[in-house]
Design an enzyme around this catalytic site. Structure first.
Site, mmCIF file in Angstrom:
data_model
loop_
_atom_site.group_PDB
_atom_site.id
_atom_site.type_symbol
_atom_site.label_atom_id
_atom_site.label_comp_id
_atom_site.label_asym_id
_atom_site.label_seq_id
_atom_site.Cartn_x
_atom_site.Cartn_y
_atom_site.Cartn_z
ATOM 1 N N GLU A 1 11.557 6.319 -4.275
ATOM 2 C CA GLU A 1 12.024 4.934 -4.414
ATOM 3 C C GLU A 1 11.570 4.065 -3.243
ATOM 4 O O GLU A 1 11.699 2.852 -3.300
ATOM 5 C CB GLU A 1 13.561 4.907 -4.492
ATOM 6 C CG GLU A 1 14.078 5.391 -5.825
ATOM 7 C CD GLU A 1 15.587 5.311 -5.930
ATOM 8 O OE1 GLU A 1 16.251 5.061 -4.900
ATOM 9 O OE2 GLU A 1 16.100 5.517 -7.042
ATOM 10 N N HIS B 1 7.911 13.332 1.272
ATOM 11 C CA HIS B 1 7.142 14.039 0.236
ATOM 12 C C HIS B 1 7.792 15.389 -0.091
ATOM 13 O O HIS B 1 7.848 15.803 -1.253
ATOM 14 C CB HIS B 1 5.713 14.313 0.727
ATOM 15 C CG HIS B 1 4.886 13.086 0.945
ATOM 16 N ND1 HIS B 1 4.451 12.699 2.192
ATOM 17 C CD2 HIS B 1 4.385 12.176 0.081
ATOM 18 C CE1 HIS B 1 3.729 11.597 2.082
ATOM 19 N NE2 HIS B 1 3.673 11.255 0.820
#
Ligand code: PAF
Length: 283
Positions: A151, A40
């Site tokens: 991704e 993150h």
């Protein structure tokens, strides 16, 4: 190190974004469900490189969990998350509760076709409707210029791109590379569920996918290569393999040799379901 502004209402979020817009500042958003890890934080860094202000939403979205899934035990650690955001330099944390996001009587659902079909949807049939609905709401609430998605959740990234294209949402979607530990395991909030033994097994997932992608590029038959990858995962100690599948990288339609591809997998390890994916480069 300055702390992010913490806002838990849509009205508060809109007021702050309006102020920034008046100053001519651009805004990038990182939607999350909290339990923030280095993956993150890498998205926050990309947001800060691309925009003047970075907004991170922290909301464990109930509509993307099936009744049998881990909504209740999903890790919630707001104080830790806010510390991490302060260190990373994020400007605002949007932390609505469920009643703020889904008011009494909420009755709308966004259902994206195309890349949402198959793969995760075969095992989590309501997942992408929940994701698309909450992401559309977040974009309408924050109206960011850009939004950054990892991704690691590759099918989700494709679904969000399709959502923005189809609904003309003026948000540029940026896909960010997966952050991995030194052994190749993709960072995930759900890694916290793994025992020490499971962690060792989990670390083999990426190596098996990379080996399989290389075999495909070298000309291996697709169904034999993905079948062997499933067997390799089971031999490594995974209990159930949901899928190992080669897909075309933009549409997630069938993979075609010498086109950009993606090899995606989901497998259970004890009570934890892990997903990962790797590129299948053109030969
Ligand atoms: O990837 C996630 O953490 C979630 O699916 C998202 C995009 C924040 C929507 O709840």
């Amino acid at each position: 190190m300055s702390r992010p502004i913490v806002v838990d209402s849509v009205a508060g979020l809109r007021a702050q974004i309006r102020d920034w817009r008046r100053e001519g500042l651009s805004v990038a958003m990182v939607p999350t469900m909290g339990a923030l890890h280095d993956g993150h934080i890498s998205l926050v860094r990309i947001a800060l490189e691309r925009a003047d202000r970075c907004v991170v939403s922290i909301f464990v979205n109930p509509t993307q969990f099936a009744p049998t899934e881990d909504l209740d035990k999903y890790p919630r650690q707001l104080a830790h998350d806010l510390d991490r955001l302060a260190q990373a330099g994020a400007h605002l944390a949007f932390t609505p509760d469920v009643s703020e996001m889904y008011r009494a009587g909420f009755a709308t659902k966004i259902s994206v076709g195309g890349p949402s079909s198959g793969l995760e949807s075969d095992f989590r049939p309501t997942f992408f409707d929940g994701v698309a609905t909450v992401v559309a709401k977040l974009f309408l609430q924050a109206s960011p210029d850009q939004a950054i998605f990892g991704e690691k959740d590759y099918q989700q990234l494709c679904v969000v791109r399709q959502l923005c294209r189809d609904l003309d949402l003026p948000v540029e979607i940026i896909g960010a590379p997966t952050v991995r530990d030194a052994h190749g395991l993709a960072m995930s909030s759900r890694n916290a569920y793994l025992t020490a033994t499971e962690l060792e097994i989990a670390r083999q997932l990426n190596a098996i996918l990379r080996r399989t992608a290389a075999a495909l590029v070298a000309g291996a038959d697709e169904s034999s290569a993905t079948g062997e990858a499933s067997q390799a995962l089971l031999s490594a100690g995974f209990n159930i393999v949901n899928y190992v599948a080669a897909r075309e990288s933009l549409t997630l339609g069938p993979w075609r040799r010498n086109h950009d591809g993606r090899l995606l997998a989901a497998a259970w390890l004890g009570k934890t379901r892990l997903i990962d994916n790797v590129e299948i480069p053109r030969a």
